[in-house]
Design a protein around this motif. Sequence first.
Motif, PDB file in Angstrom:
ATOM      1  N   CYS A  66       0.840  -1.199   0.000  1.00  0.00           N
ATOM      2  CA  CYS A  66       0.000   0.000   0.000  1.00  0.00           C
ATOM      3  C   CYS A  66       0.875   1.248   0.000  1.00  0.00           C
ATOM      4  N   SER A  72       7.595   8.810   2.240  1.00  0.00           N
ATOM      5  CA  SER A  72       8.791   8.130   2.744  1.00  0.00           C
ATOM      6  C   SER A  72      10.007   8.480   1.919  1.00  0.00           C
ATOM      7  N   ALA A 139       6.803  16.387  12.536  1.00  0.00           N
ATOM      8  CA  ALA A 139       6.924  17.841  12.431  1.00  0.00           C
ATOM      9  C   ALA A 139       5.972  18.419  11.384  1.00  0.00           C
ATOM     10  N   THR A 144      -0.385   9.831   6.056  1.00  0.00           N
ATOM     11  CA  THR A 144      -1.591   9.105   6.440  1.00  0.00           C
ATOM     12  C   THR A 144      -1.326   8.423   7.781  1.00  0.00           C
ATOM     13  N   THR A 151       5.804   3.335   9.808  1.00  0.00           N
ATOM     14  CA  THR A 151       7.236   3.664   9.795  1.00  0.00           C
ATOM     15  C   THR A 151       7.679   4.289  11.122  1.00  0.00           C
TER      16      THR A 151
HETATM   17  C1  FAD Z   1       8.081  16.802   4.630  1.00  0.00           C
HETATM   18  C2  FAD Z   1       8.269  15.548   5.452  1.00  0.00           C
HETATM   19  C3  FAD Z   1       8.321  15.662   6.813  1.00  0.00           C
HETATM   20  C4  FAD Z   1       8.501  14.533   7.601  1.00  0.00           C
HETATM   21  N1  FAD Z   1       8.577  14.673   8.949  1.00  0.00           N
HETATM   22  C5  FAD Z   1       8.796  13.597   9.729  1.00  0.00           C
HETATM   23  C6  FAD Z   1       8.907  13.720  11.143  1.00  0.00           C
HETATM   24  O1  FAD Z   1       8.826  14.796  11.707  1.00  0.00           O
HETATM   25  N2  FAD Z   1       9.123  12.604  11.855  1.00  0.00           N
HETATM   26  C7  FAD Z   1       9.248  11.364  11.260  1.00  0.00           C
HETATM   27  O2  FAD Z   1       9.448  10.378  11.957  1.00  0.00           O
HETATM   28  N3  FAD Z   1       9.127  11.213   9.925  1.00  0.00           N
HETATM   29  C8  FAD Z   1       8.917  12.293   9.164  1.00  0.00           C
HETATM   30  N4  FAD Z   1       8.806  12.131   7.808  1.00  0.00           N
HETATM   31  C9  FAD Z   1       8.766  10.777   7.262  1.00  0.00           C
HETATM   32  C10 FAD Z   1       7.295  10.308   7.119  1.00  0.00           C
HETATM   33  O3  FAD Z   1       6.572  10.591   8.284  1.00  0.00           O
HETATM   34  C11 FAD Z   1       7.224   8.800   6.910  1.00  0.00           C
HETATM   35  O4  FAD Z   1       7.920   8.471   5.752  1.00  0.00           O
HETATM   36  C12 FAD Z   1       5.767   8.273   6.799  1.00  0.00           C
HETATM   37  O5  FAD Z   1       5.806   6.896   6.573  1.00  0.00           O
HETATM   38  C13 FAD Z   1       5.025   8.891   5.662  1.00  0.00           C
HETATM   39  O6  FAD Z   1       3.668   8.511   5.717  1.00  0.00           O
HETATM   40  P1  FAD Z   1       2.908   8.228   4.364  1.00  0.00           P
HETATM   41  O7  FAD Z   1       1.456   8.242   4.626  1.00  0.00           O
HETATM   42  O8  FAD Z   1       3.427   9.150   3.319  1.00  0.00           O
HETATM   43  O9  FAD Z   1       3.379   6.743   4.075  1.00  0.00           O
HETATM   44  P2  FAD Z   1       4.059   6.155   2.749  1.00  0.00           P
HETATM   45  O10 FAD Z   1       5.399   6.793   2.580  1.00  0.00           O
HETATM   46  O11 FAD Z   1       3.123   6.250   1.625  1.00  0.00           O
HETATM   47  O12 FAD Z   1       4.216   4.652   3.205  1.00  0.00           O
HETATM   48  C14 FAD Z   1       5.072   4.311   4.279  1.00  0.00           C
HETATM   49  C15 FAD Z   1       4.963   2.815   4.589  1.00  0.00           C
HETATM   50  O13 FAD Z   1       3.672   2.552   5.112  1.00  0.00           O
HETATM   51  C16 FAD Z   1       3.062   1.497   4.393  1.00  0.00           C
HETATM   52  N5  FAD Z   1       1.620   1.730   4.336  1.00  0.00           N
HETATM   53  C17 FAD Z   1       0.979   2.869   3.992  1.00  0.00           C
HETATM   54  N6  FAD Z   1      -0.360   2.678   4.030  1.00  0.00           N
HETATM   55  C18 FAD Z   1      -0.560   1.394   4.399  1.00  0.00           C
HETATM   56  C19 FAD Z   1      -1.720   0.591   4.598  1.00  0.00           C
HETATM   57  N7  FAD Z   1      -2.944   1.057   4.447  1.00  0.00           N
HETATM   58  N8  FAD Z   1      -1.530  -0.707   4.972  1.00  0.00           N
HETATM   59  C20 FAD Z   1      -0.301  -1.220   5.128  1.00  0.00           C
HETATM   60  N9  FAD Z   1       0.827  -0.501   4.951  1.00  0.00           N
HETATM   61  C21 FAD Z   1       0.695   0.771   4.586  1.00  0.00           C
HETATM   62  C22 FAD Z   1       3.691   1.547   3.013  1.00  0.00           C
HETATM   63  O14 FAD Z   1       3.611   0.301   2.362  1.00  0.00           O
HETATM   64  C23 FAD Z   1       5.128   1.937   3.354  1.00  0.00           C
HETATM   65  O15 FAD Z   1       5.875   0.796   3.720  1.00  0.00           O
HETATM   66  C24 FAD Z   1       8.630  13.247   6.990  1.00  0.00           C
HETATM   67  C25 FAD Z   1       8.565  13.132   5.601  1.00  0.00           C
HETATM   68  C26 FAD Z   1       8.390  14.286   4.830  1.00  0.00           C
HETATM   69  C27 FAD Z   1       8.330  14.153   3.350  1.00  0.00           C
END
Ligand code: FAD
Length: 402
Positions: A66, A72, A139, A144, A151
């Motif tokens: 997903c 990420s 931050a 989502t 993560t």
């Molecule tokens: C601008 C920015 C700021 C950030 N700030 C922080 C911070 O302050 N602290 C921190 O720790 N990280 C931070 N991050 C990292 C970010 O929080 C993580 O990468 C987080 O996983 C992103 O969430 P996402 O919804 O985009 O997940 P995705 O990147 O889309 O997915 C992450 C993982 O979750 C899995 N996943 C997603 N949805 C599902 C589902 N429904 N079922 C099963 N698995 C699923 C995916 O397969 C993947 O392995 C930041 C990233 C950015 C770009």
Amino acid sequence: MPGTVIQATNLKQLSNLHGTFRHPIENLFNIANGNTGRIVPDYNATTKALQQFLGEAANKNKTLRCLGSNWSWTPVGYANDWILHTKRLNILKRILPEETDPSYFFEPDRVVFSQCGCTIQELSRELRRLNRSLKTSGASNGQTIAGATATGTHGSAIDVGATPDFVVGIHLIVSPNRHVYLERASYPVVSLLFVQKIDAELVRDDDLFNAALVSFGSFGIIHGMMLETEPLYLLQTYRLRLELDQVAPLAETLDFDAHPLLPFGGERPFHFQFLVNPHDLHNGVYVSAMYKRPYREDYPRIVRDFSKAGPGEDAPAFLGRLTHSLPVVTALVVNNLIKNAYAPYNDQWGTLNEIFSNTDTQGRVLSAAVGIPAEKVNEVNNLLLDLTTARVHLLGFMHIVL
Ligand SMILES: Cc1cc2nc3c(=O)[nH]c(=O)nc-3n(C[C@H](O)[C@H](O)[C@H](O)COP(=O)(O)OP(=O)(O)OC[C@H]3O[C@@H](n4cnc5c(N)ncnc54)[C@H](O)[C@@H]3O)c2cc1C
């Protein structure tokens, strides 16, 4: 009324928000809920659609993961074949007293049930209407809930923990014909009535729950999560510059009484971090301190200056502004940007969602976070400082969140 829709996009390559990689895939699918106006039937129809999709992937021997907001920094969570984009799955359900276990007796709306694609921002907005808040967030707040939890997206509250720490139940699609509602045996939250409503099988097991919680997408499809919330609160926030030598003893002890350097002396802040710019160390480090206060309606609202890094703005997003517009970045450019945009401020107020707000900056940035015990913080910081002095072309900065 239309039911759940899954659509193939035929996209053959995925890149993340900050464009740090390109990853070949066979197909990207978008999924959206039906809209009958009744959230539980719509949710349950999507459960069935997810199971069917999983079955199709298994029959065709396709790997499947997903995708949430795609924030990420590495492709490690991507499959090579099919990617299912779940961000539109954003149902939020309030939990009725009869839907909680009799042993779980708390104030109304202490728990809410969120579909996997709700972003932290959406959740916070909806919770605010209920006078509730998430306990912490990263931050920025565009992730989502499933992606952030999968993560271990870390919050920055000294005494709260990270996103997974407020998740108390997971609705997991484990196969085309099995989906479970998983919670800790030591911390039962829902009643059988709730589990029956989502048509799931109840599993209460601490080890399984802990294993599935930070799963990097590899423990089945997370369809929904039960979240523990708290009463809406405000953060009173400050950014100041202090000498690294002053901050170091506080950073490794978190003994605010012994080192009353922050605006409220010995009061333990909700959030404490410092940002070290190795190219401008002689002017001190940037220290952020945030204090938790009861919510009140008449707090002074922050007026955003988009040329500046506001309270809570994270370093990656902030650096992204730079790489977005400049092809070559030098230490001088970094220094100027930080001096102008990352200026100290006093007494700014906001809810968690207002302080740690969304970012749409998409410059090319790489960010990595490493967890270390607080008592090692100065040792690690010194190692990183040695590295940056030895390799002048390393232009990042260290963001230490305690
Ligand atoms: C601008 C920015 C700021 C950030 N700030 C922080 C911070 O302050 N602290 C921190 O720790 N990280 C931070 N991050 C990292 C970010 O929080 C993580 O990468 C987080 O996983 C992103 O969430 P996402 O919804 O985009 O997940 P995705 O990147 O889309 O997915 C992450 C993982 O979750 C899995 N996943 C997603 N949805 C599902 C589902 N429904 N079922 C099963 N698995 C699923 C995916 O397969 C993947 O392995 C930041 C990233 C950015 C770009």
